[in-house]
Design a protein around this motif. Structure first.
Motif, PDB file in Angstrom:
ATOM      1  N   ALA A  81     -15.143 -75.600  -1.612  1.00 28.70           N
ATOM      2  CA  ALA A  81     -15.137 -75.242  -2.952  1.00 28.70           C
ATOM      3  C   ALA A  81     -16.224 -74.118  -3.546  1.00 28.70           C
ATOM      4  O   ALA A  81     -17.163 -73.844  -2.750  1.00 28.70           O
ATOM      5  CB  ALA A  81     -15.572 -76.625  -3.859  1.00 28.70           C
ATOM      6  N   ARG A  82     -16.076 -73.432  -4.383  1.00 26.65           N
ATOM      7  CA  ARG A  82     -16.558 -72.382  -5.276  1.00 26.65           C
ATOM      8  C   ARG A  82     -16.540 -72.086  -6.420  1.00 26.65           C
ATOM      9  O   ARG A  82     -15.404 -72.265  -6.957  1.00 26.65           O
ATOM     10  CB  ARG A  82     -16.404 -71.071  -4.335  1.00 26.65           C
ATOM     11  CG  ARG A  82     -17.529 -70.018  -4.185  1.00 26.65           C
ATOM     12  CD  ARG A  82     -17.333 -69.199  -2.835  1.00 26.65           C
ATOM     13  NE  ARG A  82     -18.334 -68.311  -3.157  1.00 26.65           N
ATOM     14  CZ  ARG A  82     -18.340 -67.198  -2.105  1.00 26.65           C
ATOM     15  NH1 ARG A  82     -17.534 -66.891  -1.418  1.00 26.65           N
ATOM     16  NH2 ARG A  82     -19.425 -66.417  -2.434  1.00 26.65           N
ATOM     17  N   ALA A  83     -17.559 -71.611  -7.378  1.00 26.29           N
ATOM     18  CA  ALA A  83     -17.356 -71.448  -8.557  1.00 26.29           C
ATOM     19  C   ALA A  83     -17.635 -69.827  -8.946  1.00 26.29           C
ATOM     20  O   ALA A  83     -18.809 -69.524  -8.410  1.00 26.29           O
ATOM     21  CB  ALA A  83     -18.246 -72.344  -9.358  1.00 26.29           C
ATOM     22  N   TYR A  84     -16.858 -69.531 -10.138  1.00 27.12           N
ATOM     23  CA  TYR A  84     -17.292 -68.027 -10.459  1.00 27.12           C
ATOM     24  C   TYR A  84     -17.433 -68.143 -11.789  1.00 27.12           C
ATOM     25  O   TYR A  84     -16.728 -68.727 -12.563  1.00 27.12           O
ATOM     26  CB  TYR A  84     -16.162 -67.124 -10.017  1.00 27.12           C
ATOM     27  CG  TYR A  84     -15.786 -67.159  -8.475  1.00 27.12           C
ATOM     28  CD1 TYR A  84     -16.237 -66.115  -7.971  1.00 27.12           C
ATOM     29  CD2 TYR A  84     -15.109 -68.151  -7.788  1.00 27.12           C
ATOM     30  CE1 TYR A  84     -16.060 -65.828  -6.315  1.00 27.12           C
ATOM     31  CE2 TYR A  84     -14.879 -68.061  -6.618  1.00 27.12           C
ATOM     32  CZ  TYR A  84     -15.420 -67.168  -5.636  1.00 27.12           C
ATOM     33  OH  TYR A  84     -15.118 -66.929  -4.281  1.00 27.12           O
ATOM     34  N   SER A 119     -14.413 -67.968 -16.402  1.00 32.96           N
ATOM     35  CA  SER A 119     -14.863 -68.982 -15.375  1.00 32.96           C
ATOM     36  C   SER A 119     -13.634 -69.396 -14.516  1.00 32.96           C
ATOM     37  O   SER A 119     -12.615 -69.474 -14.746  1.00 32.96           O
ATOM     38  CB  SER A 119     -15.477 -70.223 -15.930  1.00 32.96           C
ATOM     39  OG  SER A 119     -14.495 -70.859 -16.785  1.00 32.96           O
ATOM     40  N   TRP A 120     -14.029 -69.626 -13.184  1.00 27.04           N
ATOM     41  CA  TRP A 120     -12.742 -70.083 -12.263  1.00 27.04           C
ATOM     42  C   TRP A 120     -13.541 -71.028 -11.182  1.00 27.04           C
ATOM     43  O   TRP A 120     -14.595 -70.606 -10.540  1.00 27.04           O
ATOM     44  CB  TRP A 120     -12.075 -68.989 -11.752  1.00 27.04           C
ATOM     45  CG  TRP A 120     -10.957 -69.629 -10.837  1.00 27.04           C
ATOM     46  CD1 TRP A 120      -9.671 -70.102 -11.464  1.00 27.04           C
ATOM     47  CD2 TRP A 120     -10.636 -69.618  -9.439  1.00 27.04           C
ATOM     48  NE1 TRP A 120      -9.004 -70.579 -10.211  1.00 27.04           N
ATOM     49  CE2 TRP A 120      -9.539 -70.061  -9.202  1.00 27.04           C
ATOM     50  CE3 TRP A 120     -11.334 -68.872  -8.364  1.00 27.04           C
ATOM     51  CZ2 TRP A 120      -9.083 -70.386  -7.632  1.00 27.04           C
ATOM     52  CZ3 TRP A 120     -10.981 -69.111  -7.025  1.00 27.04           C
ATOM     53  CH2 TRP A 120      -9.709 -69.661  -6.983  1.00 27.04           C
ATOM     54  N   GLN A 121     -12.992 -72.031 -10.854  1.00 28.42           N
ATOM     55  CA  GLN A 121     -13.591 -72.984  -9.956  1.00 28.42           C
ATOM     56  C   GLN A 121     -12.552 -73.252  -8.657  1.00 28.42           C
ATOM     57  O   GLN A 121     -11.521 -73.557  -9.079  1.00 28.42           O
ATOM     58  CB  GLN A 121     -14.028 -74.497 -10.479  1.00 28.42           C
ATOM     59  CG  GLN A 121     -15.283 -74.160 -11.164  1.00 28.42           C
ATOM     60  CD  GLN A 121     -15.799 -75.844 -11.568  1.00 28.42           C
ATOM     61  OE1 GLN A 121     -15.156 -76.722 -11.077  1.00 28.42           O
ATOM     62  NE2 GLN A 121     -16.776 -75.763 -12.590  1.00 28.42           N
ATOM     63  N   ARG A 122     -12.787 -72.981  -7.403  1.00 27.64           N
ATOM     64  CA  ARG A 122     -11.892 -73.048  -6.520  1.00 27.64           C
ATOM     65  C   ARG A 122     -12.170 -74.349  -5.912  1.00 27.64           C
ATOM     66  O   ARG A 122     -13.526 -74.781  -5.191  1.00 27.64           O
ATOM     67  CB  ARG A 122     -12.312 -72.184  -5.366  1.00 27.64           C
ATOM     68  CG  ARG A 122     -11.271 -72.064  -4.059  1.00 27.64           C
ATOM     69  CD  ARG A 122     -11.699 -70.877  -3.153  1.00 27.64           C
ATOM     70  NE  ARG A 122     -12.758 -71.170  -2.308  1.00 27.64           N
ATOM     71  CZ  ARG A 122     -13.485 -70.565  -1.575  1.00 27.64           C
ATOM     72  NH1 ARG A 122     -13.057 -69.062  -1.769  1.00 27.64           N
ATOM     73  NH2 ARG A 122     -14.193 -70.777  -0.900  1.00 27.64           N
ATOM     74  N   ALA A 123     -11.248 -75.291  -5.679  1.00 25.75           N
ATOM     75  CA  ALA A 123     -11.400 -76.591  -5.284  1.00 25.75           C
ATOM     76  C   ALA A 123     -11.353 -76.391  -3.727  1.00 25.75           C
ATOM     77  O   ALA A 123     -10.731 -75.562  -3.030  1.00 25.75           O
ATOM     78  CB  ALA A 123     -10.264 -77.374  -5.885  1.00 25.75           C
TER      79      ALA A 123
END
Length: 140
Positions: A81-84, A119-123
């Motif tokens: 996971a990663r957040a932008y 914003s975007w979160q990669r699960a």
């Protein structure tokens, strides 16, 4: 004479599938008695080139067959996971592609620089799924 080659070997028959999403695939027979493995280049007359990897292959009666998938095979890898936040869309796309061991097509990074994600979160997911989720968001 063959209209395309497979790592320099004549392609005898080929069924190429190019879906709207996901990697291209090809089922083909080549003029070889050795079953191919690893990374491959399909080179069409006229200069069009496809790079991929052999997912399955075999040999029968002096003819080799292969099932080839576009890319390097990394889109099946699981990414964390990663957040932008406030970032060009190029960054999460480039992260997915590079973490998967793939290469982004020419011109894509430049096009994605024009789009900002607030914003975007990669699960945690397979790289292919993460890339599809990102492109779905960009298409909204």
């Amino acid at each position: 004479m063959s209209l395309a080659t497979f790592n320099g070997i004549a392609i005898l028959t080929m069924r190429l599938v190019m879906p709207l999403s996901g990697p291209w695939t090809a089922q083909l027979d080549i003029d070889s008695s050795t079953a191919p493995t690893g990374r491959v280049l399909i080179d069409f007359e006229g200069g069009v080139k496809f790079t991929g990897y052999v997912r399955d292959s075999g040999e029968w009666q002096g003819r080799a067959s292969a099932f080839v998938v576009g890319g390097a095979g990394g889109l099946r890898n699981t990414l964390g996971a990663r957040a932008y936040v406030n970032t060009p869309a190029r960054l999460p796309a480039a992260d997915i592609v590079s973490e998967a061991g793939e290469t982004m097509a020419e011109g894509v990074a430049t096009a994605l620089d024009a789009i900002t994600l607030s914003s975007w979160q990669r699960a945690e997911a397979e790289a292919g799924r993460a890339l599809s989720t990102l492109t779905d968001k960009l298409g909204q």
